[in-house]
Each structure stands twice: as C-alpha cells, then as structure tokens.
Design a protein around this motif. Structure first.
Motif, PDB file in Angstrom:
ATOM      1  N   ALA A 186       8.042  -3.167  -6.721  1.00 49.12           N
ATOM      2  CA  ALA A 186       6.717  -3.639  -7.142  1.00 49.12           C
ATOM      3  C   ALA A 186       5.627  -2.616  -6.884  1.00 49.12           C
ATOM      4  O   ALA A 186       4.742  -2.420  -7.720  1.00 49.12           O
ATOM      5  CB  ALA A 186       6.375  -4.944  -6.424  1.00 49.12           C
ATOM      6  N   LEU A 187       5.686  -1.940  -5.726  1.00 50.11           N
ATOM      7  CA  LEU A 187       4.565  -1.091  -5.302  1.00 50.11           C
ATOM      8  C   LEU A 187       4.891   0.390  -5.219  1.00 50.11           C
ATOM      9  O   LEU A 187       3.973   1.205  -5.130  1.00 50.11           O
ATOM     10  CB  LEU A 187       4.065  -1.549  -3.919  1.00 50.11           C
ATOM     11  N   GLY A 188       6.154   0.740  -5.161  1.00 54.34           N
ATOM     12  CA  GLY A 188       6.528   2.127  -4.912  1.00 54.34           C
ATOM     13  C   GLY A 188       6.413   2.412  -3.426  1.00 54.34           C
ATOM     14  O   GLY A 188       5.776   1.660  -2.673  1.00 54.34           O
ATOM     15  N   PRO A 189       7.015   3.513  -2.958  1.00 56.63           N
ATOM     16  CA  PRO A 189       7.017   3.813  -1.520  1.00 56.63           C
ATOM     17  C   PRO A 189       5.618   3.935  -0.913  1.00 56.63           C
ATOM     18  O   PRO A 189       5.354   3.397   0.164  1.00 56.63           O
ATOM     19  CB  PRO A 189       7.765   5.142  -1.423  1.00 56.63           C
ATOM     20  N   ARG A 190       4.713   4.630  -1.588  1.00 62.20           N
ATOM     21  CA  ARG A 190       3.360   4.782  -1.040  1.00 62.20           C
ATOM     22  C   ARG A 190       2.624   3.453  -0.978  1.00 62.20           C
ATOM     23  O   ARG A 190       1.909   3.163  -0.032  1.00 62.20           O
ATOM     24  CB  ARG A 190       2.560   5.791  -1.846  1.00 62.20           C
ATOM     25  N   GLY A 191       2.807   2.642  -2.010  1.00 63.95           N
ATOM     26  CA  GLY A 191       2.164   1.332  -2.025  1.00 63.95           C
ATOM     27  C   GLY A 191       2.668   0.434  -0.916  1.00 63.95           C
ATOM     28  O   GLY A 191       1.897  -0.303  -0.303  1.00 63.95           O
ATOM     29  N   VAL A 192       3.974   0.483  -0.646  1.00 62.61           N
ATOM     30  CA  VAL A 192       4.539  -0.318   0.444  1.00 62.61           C
ATOM     31  C   VAL A 192       3.951   0.128   1.775  1.00 62.61           C
ATOM     32  O   VAL A 192       3.575  -0.705   2.610  1.00 62.61           O
ATOM     33  CB  VAL A 192       6.082  -0.237   0.460  1.00 62.61           C
ATOM     34  N   LEU A 193       3.846   1.436   1.973  1.00 62.01           N
ATOM     35  CA  LEU A 193       3.251   1.932   3.224  1.00 62.01           C
ATOM     36  C   LEU A 193       1.790   1.517   3.347  1.00 62.01           C
ATOM     37  O   LEU A 193       1.338   1.114   4.420  1.00 62.01           O
ATOM     38  CB  LEU A 193       3.385   3.456   3.314  1.00 62.01           C
ATOM     39  N   ARG A 194       1.050   1.594   2.240  1.00 63.72           N
ATOM     40  CA  ARG A 194      -0.354   1.164   2.277  1.00 63.72           C
ATOM     41  C   ARG A 194      -0.451  -0.334   2.544  1.00 63.72           C
ATOM     42  O   ARG A 194      -1.288  -0.789   3.322  1.00 63.72           O
ATOM     43  CB  ARG A 194      -1.056   1.529   0.970  1.00 63.72           C
ATOM     44  N   ALA A 195       0.416  -1.126   1.897  1.00 55.22           N
ATOM     45  CA  ALA A 195       0.398  -2.581   2.100  1.00 55.22           C
ATOM     46  C   ALA A 195       0.719  -2.925   3.548  1.00 55.22           C
ATOM     47  O   ALA A 195       0.070  -3.790   4.145  1.00 55.22           O
ATOM     48  CB  ALA A 195       1.393  -3.267   1.165  1.00 55.22           C
ATOM     49  N   TYR A 196       1.689  -2.243   4.126  1.00 61.17           N
ATOM     50  CA  TYR A 196       2.049  -2.477   5.523  1.00 61.17           C
ATOM     51  C   TYR A 196       0.862  -2.143   6.438  1.00 61.17           C
ATOM     52  O   TYR A 196       0.518  -2.911   7.324  1.00 61.17           O
ATOM     53  CB  TYR A 196       3.267  -1.640   5.901  1.00 61.17           C
ATOM     54  N   ARG A 197       0.217  -1.010   6.182  1.00 63.79           N
ATOM     55  CA  ARG A 197      -0.933  -0.591   6.985  1.00 63.79           C
ATOM     56  C   ARG A 197      -2.073  -1.609   6.882  1.00 63.79           C
ATOM     57  O   ARG A 197      -2.660  -2.009   7.890  1.00 63.79           O
ATOM     58  CB  ARG A 197      -1.411   0.789   6.533  1.00 63.79           C
ATOM     59  N   VAL A 198      -2.357  -2.067   5.676  1.00 62.41           N
ATOM     60  CA  VAL A 198      -3.425  -3.053   5.474  1.00 62.41           C
ATOM     61  C   VAL A 198      -3.069  -4.364   6.166  1.00 62.41           C
ATOM     62  O   VAL A 198      -3.892  -4.955   6.877  1.00 62.41           O
ATOM     63  CB  VAL A 198      -3.686  -3.276   3.966  1.00 62.41           C
ATOM     64  N   GLN A 199      -1.836  -4.821   5.990  1.00 67.12           N
ATOM     65  CA  GLN A 199      -1.421  -6.081   6.591  1.00 67.12           C
ATOM     66  C   GLN A 199      -1.519  -6.022   8.114  1.00 67.12           C
ATOM     67  O   GLN A 199      -2.030  -6.949   8.741  1.00 67.12           O
ATOM     68  CB  GLN A 199       0.003  -6.439   6.163  1.00 67.12           C
ATOM     69  N   ARG A 200      -1.061  -4.955   8.701  1.00 71.98           N
ATOM     70  CA  ARG A 200      -1.128  -4.811  10.167  1.00 71.98           C
ATOM     71  C   ARG A 200      -2.589  -4.772  10.637  1.00 71.98           C
ATOM     72  O   ARG A 200      -2.929  -5.372  11.648  1.00 71.98           O
ATOM     73  CB  ARG A 200      -0.381  -3.557  10.636  1.00 71.98           C
ATOM     74  N   ALA A 201      -3.447  -4.072   9.904  1.00 73.14           N
ATOM     75  CA  ALA A 201      -4.860  -3.991  10.294  1.00 73.14           C
ATOM     76  C   ALA A 201      -5.537  -5.362  10.205  1.00 73.14           C
ATOM     77  O   ALA A 201      -6.289  -5.744  11.103  1.00 73.14           O
ATOM     78  CB  ALA A 201      -5.584  -2.986   9.403  1.00 73.14           C
ATOM     79  N   LEU A 202      -5.260  -6.102   9.150  1.00 73.63           N
ATOM     80  CA  LEU A 202      -5.879  -7.417   8.984  1.00 73.63           C
ATOM     81  C   LEU A 202      -5.378  -8.412  10.012  1.00 73.63           C
ATOM     82  O   LEU A 202      -6.146  -9.254  10.499  1.00 73.63           O
ATOM     83  CB  LEU A 202      -5.631  -7.949   7.571  1.00 73.63           C
ATOM     84  N   GLU A 203      -4.100  -8.326  10.357  1.00 76.76           N
ATOM     85  CA  GLU A 203      -3.534  -9.281  11.314  1.00 76.76           C
ATOM     86  C   GLU A 203      -4.195  -9.215  12.677  1.00 76.76           C
ATOM     87  O   GLU A 203      -4.222 -10.208  13.402  1.00 76.76           O
ATOM     88  CB  GLU A 203      -2.028  -9.059  11.457  1.00 76.76           C
ATOM     89  N   ARG A 204      -4.731  -8.065  13.037  1.00 79.48           N
ATOM     90  CA  ARG A 204      -5.391  -7.937  14.354  1.00 79.48           C
ATOM     91  C   ARG A 204      -6.577  -8.880  14.490  1.00 79.48           C
ATOM     92  O   ARG A 204      -6.999  -9.199  15.595  1.00 79.48           O
ATOM     93  CB  ARG A 204      -5.861  -6.493  14.566  1.00 79.48           C
ATOM     94  N   PHE A 205      -7.147  -9.308  13.377  1.00 73.82           N
ATOM     95  CA  PHE A 205      -8.350 -10.137  13.397  1.00 73.82           C
ATOM     96  C   PHE A 205      -8.057 -11.627  13.204  1.00 73.82           C
ATOM     97  O   PHE A 205      -8.958 -12.443  13.327  1.00 73.82           O
ATOM     98  CB  PHE A 205      -9.326  -9.667  12.316  1.00 73.82           C
TER      99      PHE A 205
END
Length: 168
Positions: free
Chosen positions: A80-99
């Motif tokens: 769905a996202l390609g390797p870079r998109g998956v890494l970006r999605a993971y980074r965004v998800q982890r950052a949002l979860e902190r809040f």
C-alpha cells in the motif's frame, strides 16, 4: 476526502495515484485492527453513495499500540505505502501515541467527507452521533486535529485542546 490531510500526505509517496494508495492503506489498517475495537459510522446519500465516514478505535489499556496486531499485515502495508511510506507511517504512529490518554478511551482514527459533500455538516453529524453514544456509556474520546477547520469543529463539539504535536 483525506488525500490532502497533512498526516496522510506525509506517509503517502509523492506522485503516483495517492487516492489508490490511501484507499489501500486504510483498508489494510482497518483489517489489521480487531473488529471488537472498531466503530465505523457512515453517511450515505439517498442513492446509497458514501458521503462520509468516521472510524473510531477503542483503547483499553493505557497507550496500547495497534502495532502488534499490524505485524501480520506488514506485507500488505508495504504494498500500500512502499518501504519509505511504511517507515514514515510507523514514525508518525509512534509519535502520536505518546500523546494518547492512559485511561481507556475511543480514538478517532479518521473522519472524512467526500469533497463534493464538504461544508454540509456531515462530519459534525458523524462525530455528534458517536459522541452521544460514548457519553451514554461514560466513555472518553480522543483525537488529533490536523487543520484549523478541524479544530473549529472539535472545539464546537467540546473537545479540549491538549499538547501541540510538532515535527512529525
């Protein structure tokens, strides 16, 4: 409806058919989340065409991450996202979860209204419907806001602004 949302725009690869990529990503995300943790509200027109949707995810224990449930879907996320998109999605998800709140809550994962139906109150109706049900059961709700229009709506619905999340 969501292709230009700042968070989704960050994880979708530039170029290509971003609508198809977003549709694939959201499909995989929804399938990777246990149905018992999802609530999906839809608004359709008289002919049955989808006008808007709101997807809520139940969080029971602290900041319980959906990441573990998503591991079996890793290949589908890559498609769905390609390797870079998956890494970006993971980074965004982890950052949002902190809040996210530590207490059990319902998280507004996404809400969108078809572009040609925006401005007719559909998004507000979707959110008011679910918030009324959550109020009846005494459940908390949480969301992130990505645009000033969203923030105005969320303020009007009684959400209390929290920390500013920057640098995603």
């Amino acid at each position: 409806a969501l292709v230009d949302d700042p968070v989704y725009a960050d994880i979708l690869a530039p170029g290509g058919d971003r609508i198809v990529a977003l549709r694939r990503f959201l499909t995989v995300y929804l399938r990777s989340t246990p149905p018992s943790r999802l609530a999906v509200d839809l608004v359709r027109d008289d002919a049955g065409a989808l006008l808007g949707a709101a997807v809520w995810e139940r969080s029971e224990v602290g900041r319980d991450s959906a990441l573990l449930a998503q591991i079996p879907y890793a290949v589908r996320f890559l498609v769905a996202l390609g390797p870079r998109g998956v890494l970006r999605a993971y980074r965004v998800q982890r950052a949002l979860e902190r809040f996210r709140p530590l207490e059990p809550h319902w998280y507004l994962m996404t809400c969108g209204v078809r572009t040609d139906a925006q401005g007719a109150g559909i998004g507000g109706d979707l959110l008011r419907h679910r918030l009324r049900l959550l109020d009846e059961e005494g459940a908390a709700a949480y969301l992130e806001s990505t645009t000033s229009d969203d923030r105005r709506l969320f303020d009007a619905l009684g959400f209390v602004p929290g920390a500013k999340i920057q640098g995603l």
